[in-house]
Design a protein around this motif. Structure first.
Motif, short mmCIF file in Angstrom:
data_model
loop_
_atom_site.label_atom_id
_atom_site.label_comp_id
_atom_site.label_asym_id
_atom_site.label_seq_id
_atom_site.Cartn_x
_atom_site.Cartn_y
_atom_site.Cartn_z
N ASP A 415 0.84 -1.20 0.00
CA ASP A 415 0.00 0.00 0.00
C ASP A 415 0.88 1.25 0.00
O ASP A 415 1.60 1.51 0.97
N PRO A 416 0.85 2.06 -1.07
CA PRO A 416 1.70 3.26 -1.11
C PRO A 416 1.26 4.33 -0.11
O PRO A 416 2.05 5.24 0.17
N HIS A 417 0.05 4.23 0.42
CA HIS A 417 -0.35 5.18 1.46
C HIS A 417 0.27 4.80 2.81
O HIS A 417 0.56 5.69 3.62
N HIS A 418 0.44 3.50 3.04
CA HIS A 418 1.08 3.07 4.27
C HIS A 418 2.58 3.26 4.20
O HIS A 418 3.24 3.53 5.21
N ASN A 419 3.15 3.10 3.01
CA ASN A 419 4.59 3.27 2.82
C ASN A 419 4.82 4.23 1.66
O ASN A 419 4.87 3.82 0.50
N THR A 448 -1.86 -10.28 -3.38
CA THR A 448 -2.59 -9.06 -3.01
C THR A 448 -1.74 -7.86 -3.42
O THR A 448 -0.57 -7.76 -3.05
N TYR A 449 -2.31 -6.96 -4.20
CA TYR A 449 -1.54 -5.82 -4.67
C TYR A 449 -2.39 -4.56 -4.67
O TYR A 449 -3.61 -4.59 -4.39
N PHE A 450 -1.78 -3.44 -5.02
CA PHE A 450 -2.43 -2.14 -4.94
C PHE A 450 -2.18 -1.39 -6.25
O PHE A 450 -1.13 -1.54 -6.89
N ILE A 451 -3.15 -0.63 -6.65
CA ILE A 451 -3.06 0.18 -7.87
C ILE A 451 -3.42 1.62 -7.52
O ILE A 451 -4.43 1.87 -6.85
N ARG A 452 -2.61 2.53 -8.00
CA ARG A 452 -2.88 3.96 -7.79
C ARG A 452 -3.02 4.63 -9.15
O ARG A 452 -2.17 4.46 -10.03
N ALA A 453 -4.12 5.37 -9.31
CA ALA A 453 -4.34 6.14 -10.54
C ALA A 453 -4.41 7.62 -10.16
O ALA A 453 -5.21 8.00 -9.30
N ARG A 454 -3.57 8.44 -10.80
CA ARG A 454 -3.52 9.87 -10.47
C ARG A 454 -3.71 10.72 -11.73
O ARG A 454 -3.28 10.34 -12.82
N SER A 455 -4.35 11.87 -11.54
CA SER A 455 -4.57 12.80 -12.64
C SER A 455 -4.84 14.18 -12.08
O SER A 455 -5.06 14.35 -10.87
N THR A 456 -4.82 15.15 -12.96
CA THR A 456 -5.21 16.52 -12.61
C THR A 456 -6.47 16.87 -13.37
O THR A 456 -6.52 16.70 -14.60
N PHE A 457 -7.49 17.30 -12.64
CA PHE A 457 -8.77 17.63 -13.25
C PHE A 457 -8.92 19.14 -13.35
O PHE A 457 -8.73 19.87 -12.37
N SER A 458 -9.27 19.62 -14.55
CA SER A 458 -9.52 21.04 -14.77
C SER A 458 -10.97 21.24 -15.14
O SER A 458 -11.46 20.62 -16.10
N SER A 459 -11.66 22.07 -14.39
CA SER A 459 -13.07 22.29 -14.63
C SER A 459 -13.27 23.25 -15.80
O SER A 459 -12.59 24.28 -15.89
N GLN A 460 -14.20 22.91 -16.68
CA GLN A 460 -14.49 23.77 -17.82
C GLN A 460 -15.46 24.89 -17.46
O GLN A 460 -15.56 25.87 -18.19
N ASN A 461 -16.18 24.72 -16.36
CA ASN A 461 -17.16 25.72 -15.95
C ASN A 461 -17.18 25.86 -14.44
O ASN A 461 -16.72 24.98 -13.70
N TYR A 520 -7.59 20.52 -9.99
CA TYR A 520 -7.81 19.71 -8.78
C TYR A 520 -7.05 18.40 -8.95
O TYR A 520 -7.14 17.76 -10.00
N SER A 521 -6.31 18.02 -7.92
CA SER A 521 -5.60 16.73 -7.99
C SER A 521 -6.58 15.61 -7.69
O SER A 521 -7.42 15.70 -6.81
N MET A 522 -6.48 14.53 -8.48
CA MET A 522 -7.35 13.36 -8.34
C MET A 522 -6.47 12.14 -8.11
O MET A 522 -5.46 11.94 -8.78
N GLU A 523 -6.88 11.30 -7.16
CA GLU A 523 -6.17 10.06 -6.93
C GLU A 523 -7.16 8.97 -6.53
O GLU A 523 -8.06 9.19 -5.72
N ILE A 524 -7.00 7.79 -7.15
CA ILE A 524 -7.77 6.60 -6.78
C ILE A 524 -6.78 5.56 -6.28
O ILE A 524 -5.77 5.28 -6.93
N LEU A 525 -7.06 5.00 -5.11
CA LEU A 525 -6.28 3.89 -4.60
C LEU A 525 -7.16 2.65 -4.61
O LEU A 525 -8.27 2.65 -4.07
N LEU A 526 -6.68 1.60 -5.27
CA LEU A 526 -7.44 0.37 -5.44
C LEU A 526 -6.61 -0.81 -4.94
O LEU A 526 -5.39 -0.83 -5.12
N THR A 527 -7.25 -1.77 -4.32
CA THR A 527 -6.61 -3.05 -4.03
C THR A 527 -7.51 -4.17 -4.53
O THR A 527 -8.74 -4.04 -4.53
N ASN A 528 -6.88 -5.26 -4.95
CA ASN A 528 -7.66 -6.41 -5.40
C ASN A 528 -8.13 -7.25 -4.21
O ASN A 528 -8.90 -8.19 -4.39
#
Length: 843
Positions: A415-419, A448-461, A520-528
């Motif tokens: 888990d990258p949040h724990h380490n 058992t593994y972990f996946i992290r998805a990161r992006s930057t979100f820009s609002s159009q309105n 806005y910074s976006m992050e999803i943390l997923l584990t199987n």
């Protein structure tokens, strides 16, 4: 270099042979390097070749063509050949040897969730088009795997489905498309996929009558039979029945179990060798040694492929109403347009499930209208939010620290949040916010593994933006470092209708107050890991993130009505999408979801010039039909959806599409109303051979729109039907008919000519008439064309359960030339006689 099959069979060990008869992974077979036997790679592909080793996450981009029902609506055999050729070229670039397509199962009910994947509810149209689609693929060196053999009735538990039907129903409706695909193309299918279900008590993947009796003995099939994915249910029974290949891998029923079955003589070595021979022959036919696997994607879309995708999209569109001649629209007129409906922004480009692929691009109707008109001529309003799942985020996401679009996806062993010092063992960038990690286990990952998805979100309105998160496994969403959605500690209650084959959870939501241009910074943390005592989902897991600007439905509909009042032409787009028509789920009704019907009704009342465009892969109800004068049905249009629709709206293309499935008034009017779905685990095909238009005509209950129906911007006049009066009682006799068609209107156009046959003296109950041939002719203004058909033994035969063969029964018949299956659309008739009866089997 081609394999010497006899030599390889002599050199292979038993262990190697049984290893060849099961998958090595998602979409590949095993190889035998010491004998230079390569892997064979397959890919889903009715509407485009996904590639990428069969994985759903981040497949290489490619063509996304209109749904099969849309292709069926073209009634164009030459066009379907070009579709096959295009897909074969894409398969070669993606290292794919066998395309798992086409689907020719008959849509006995309009509720079938996967119905959009098949050409038609008519077996002759379906089989004839399939023959050309297959020929286009295989004439250019790639294999086709026709599916699902047979009578695949979609449900969430297909392996449990026990289909019960008469032999005549099976032969005339559910096997006939397969039979015609073998009989009418320049190339017979090189492989066949068995279906999940049972037919009359026996699973199709272990039915010797279907696989050996009909397919091989009667039809002369010399190719490979593979199971649908996880559609093998036995070791000895399946192989003895003729199932050559168990898919996918790793094997459940082959491997050591099959070797044991050979050793104890439940399976003969001869049967194993026959199956291996079929696999090696498929390797030879596809020249798999020259194209040994998925390559780095170097292909690009071309102007030629874009033009073909655009043509299919436009040619499939069906003009259903044009009573005020509002269409085609005229760009040169100073008219204003109101574009209403979220389908303008989020068009339905495909149905859901294994047929989905990642397109090079999507032409939206809003963008296409913007190209066609000056900005001051139109205004767009969403009108109403009608999606089941929050739409995937297509714009506004960029890679962290970059201006490039997408998300950065990283795999971790901990888990990258724990380490925070944990190092990613793998990373990929993706542009899709639907991430289904099926069959993506890597050697460097623990169970058992972990996946992290990161992006930057820009609002159009500036406003409110709602995110929706669903998950397979456990996940949480962070926005600007704060937890926004928790699907980690608990999940919503599970239902039978959730995203991605029902594997994902129901969505949970977060509303973000946005400022235009702010990031806005976006992050999803997923584990199987499931959080239960068992590890959970090795090699699996997934997450889906949707997002859209939040709208108030009442205000949005009011805004749409106000816009309609203040423009010359309102155009409303409504319909279904992959949320509602998808593999693994069936619809429960024919209604448009949400308040779309209310939207159409109110807009039509506000402006009598309203144009309605509907999108769906299968029939829908239209309670507002009598309130509108102008209606187009645009199916699921693929990557060129927008351009295809706009080409027809403004007359760049004269509509020539004809309905490939019957559109009923209501579900109660359909032949399977009382028998579709499960009564416990049994599916009784009580409608018999009366599927689609056959049923409506037989019971004299007119549908909303008949099979084969469609209008044009021009008019055609039929005359001079010429046909022999005697059909010779011979199996090889060809009955030639011809007629003249003149374009008497003001535009060049294409006309679909449909030839039906009626058996006037049958000893069994037969349909009033049945489609037996069709053609499509391009006819310039004022010109006349002679079109011709060849009718053969199929045109005068039915399956006799007394004889156990096809039976052409002597007596009176009638050729009926019609614009559709509607009795009111009959234009020419000719009687003929079959002097003597005869029987036949095979092709």
């Amino acid at each position: 270099m081609a394999l010497d099959i006899d030599e390889r069979l002599a050199e292979l060990t038993l262990a190697e042979k049984v290893g060849l008869l099961c998958g090595a992974g998602g979409c590949s077979t095993n190889s035998v390097p010491r004998l230079s036997i390569p892997k064979l790679h397959s890919s889903d592909g009715p509407h485009g070749v996904r590639g990428g080793g069969g994985r759903f996450f981040n497949p290489p981009p490619g063509y996304l063509l209109p749904s099969a029902t849309a292709m069926g609506a073209t009634f164009d055999t030459k066009l379907l050949y070009r579709v096959g050729k295009l897909l074969s070229e894409e398969a070669k670039r993606k290292g794919v040897h066998v395309i798992l397509a086409p689907t020719v199962c008959i849509q006995r009910s309009p509720l079938i969730g996967r119905g959009f994947e098949a050409f038609s509810d008519d077996p002759v149209l379906s089989g004839t088009l399939a023959a050309q689609y297959i020929s286009g693929i295989q004439d250019h060196g790639v294999g086709s795997c026709i599916k699902h053999y047979a009578a695949h009735d979609q449900s969430i538990r297909g392996s449990q489905d026990a289909v019960v039907m008469s032999e005549r129903t099976l032969r005339e409706i559910h096997l006939l498309p397969f039979q015609l695909a073998f009989a009418r193309g320049s190339s017979k299918p090189w492989s066949v996929m068995s279906s999940y279900n049972r037919i009359n008590g026996v699973h199709c993947s272990e039915d010797p009558k279907l696989l050996n009796g009909v397919l091989r003995d009667e039809w002369g099939f010399d190719g490979l039979v593979m199971s649908d994915w996880w559609g093998t249910y036995s070791t000895s029974e399946a192989l003895n029945a003729g199932l050559d290949l168990e898919m996918p891998g790793p094997s459940v029923f082959r491997g050591r179990a099959l070797a044991e079955a050979v050793e104890c003589r439940k399976v003969s070595l001869k049967a194993v060798d026959a199956a291996v021979r079929n696999l090696l022959q498929l390797i030879n036919r596809t020249k798999a040694w020259d194209n040994s696997g998925p390559q780095a994607w170097t292909g690009t879309d071309t102007k030629e492929s874009q033009a073909l995708a655009r043509k299919i999209a436009a040619d499939s569109i069906v003009l259903l109403k044009n009573s005020k001649s509002i269409l085609p629209l005229d760009k040169t007129k100073k008219q204003t347009y109101g574009l209403i409906g979220e389908h303008f922004l989020y068009p339905a480009v495909c149905g859901g499930g294994s047929s989905e692929s990642e397109p090079f691009y999507i032409s939206t109707p809003l963008e296409a209208m913007d190209e066609a008109l000056s900005a001051g001529n139109f205004k767009y309003v969403p009108g109403h939010f009608s999606w089941r799942w929050t739409p995937l985020i297509r714009t506004g996401l960029t890679l962290p620290g970059s201006s490039d679009p997408g998300l950065l996806v990283e795999w971790f062993a901990e888990d990258p949040h724990h380490n925070p010092n944990a190092q990613a063992v793998r990373s990929e960038a993706t542009k899709s916010t639907s991430m289904y990690f099926s069959q993506m286990a890597f050697p460097e990952l623990p169970p058992t593994y972990f996946i992290r998805a990161r992006s930057t979100f820009s609002s159009q309105n500036t406003g409110s933006y709602r995110f929706g998160l669903s998950v397979w496994g456990r996940a949480k969403l962070f926005v600007d470092g704060k937890k926004a959605i928790d699907q980690w500690t608990d999940h919503p209650e599970k239902t039978d209708q959730t995203p991605m084959f029902n594997k994902f959870t129901m969505e949970r939501f977060f509303i973000l107050s946005t400022e235009k241009g702010k990031q806005y910074s976006m992050e999803i943390l997923l584990t199987n890991a499931t959080g239960k005592p068992t590890v959970g989902l090795p090699g699996q897991g997934g997450v889906r993130l949707g997002g859209h600007e939040l709208i108030d439905d009442d205000k949005a509909i009011e805004e749409a009505v106000e816009l309609a009042r203040n423009v010359d032409i309102p155009i409303v787009m409504v319909g279904l999408c992959s949320d509602y028509e998808t593999e693994g789920q069936d619809r429960s009704d024919l209604h448009l979801p949400g308040r779309q019907n209310e939207l159409v009704q109110k807009v039509a009342e506000a402006n009598p010039n309203t144009v309605v465009v509907t999108q769906s892969g299968m029939p829908i109800q239209m309670p507002w039909l009598n309130s509108v004068t102008t209606l187009l049905h645009a199916w699921f249009g693929g990557q060129e959806t927008g351009h295809g629709i706009v080409d027809v709206l403004f007359g760049a293309v004269n509509p020539s599409g004809r309905l490939s499935v019957t559109f009923p008034q209501c579900i109660e009017d359909t032949p399977t109303y009382l028998t579709f779905g499960k009564a416990d685990k049994v599916l009784v095909y009580g409608e018999g051979v009366f599927v689609g238009h056959r049923y409506h005509e037989m019971v004299k209950r007119a549908p909303m729109f008949h099979f084969g129906y469609g209008l044009s911007y021009t008019r055609f006049e039929y005359s001079n039907l010429s046909a022999p009066s005697i059909f010779e009682a011979r199996e090889d006799f060809v009955f030639k008919i011809s007629l003249d068609i003149k374009n008497t209107g003001a535009r060049d156009g294409d006309e679909v000519v449909q030839a039906y046959v009626a058996d006037c003296q049958a000893s069994v109950q037969r349909p009033v008439k049945e489609l037996k041939a069709f053609t499509k002719a391009h006819i310039p203004v004022g010109e006349k064309r002679t079109v011709s058909f060849n009718l053969d033994k199929y045109a005068v035969s039915f399956w006799s359960e007394y004889v156990g063969k096809w039976y052409a029964e002597k007596g009176d018949f009638e050729i009926i030339i019609a614009r559709s299956a509607d009795p009111k659309d009959v234009v020419l008739r000719a009687a003929f006689k079959l002097a003597d009866s005869f029987t036949w089997s095979g092709l």
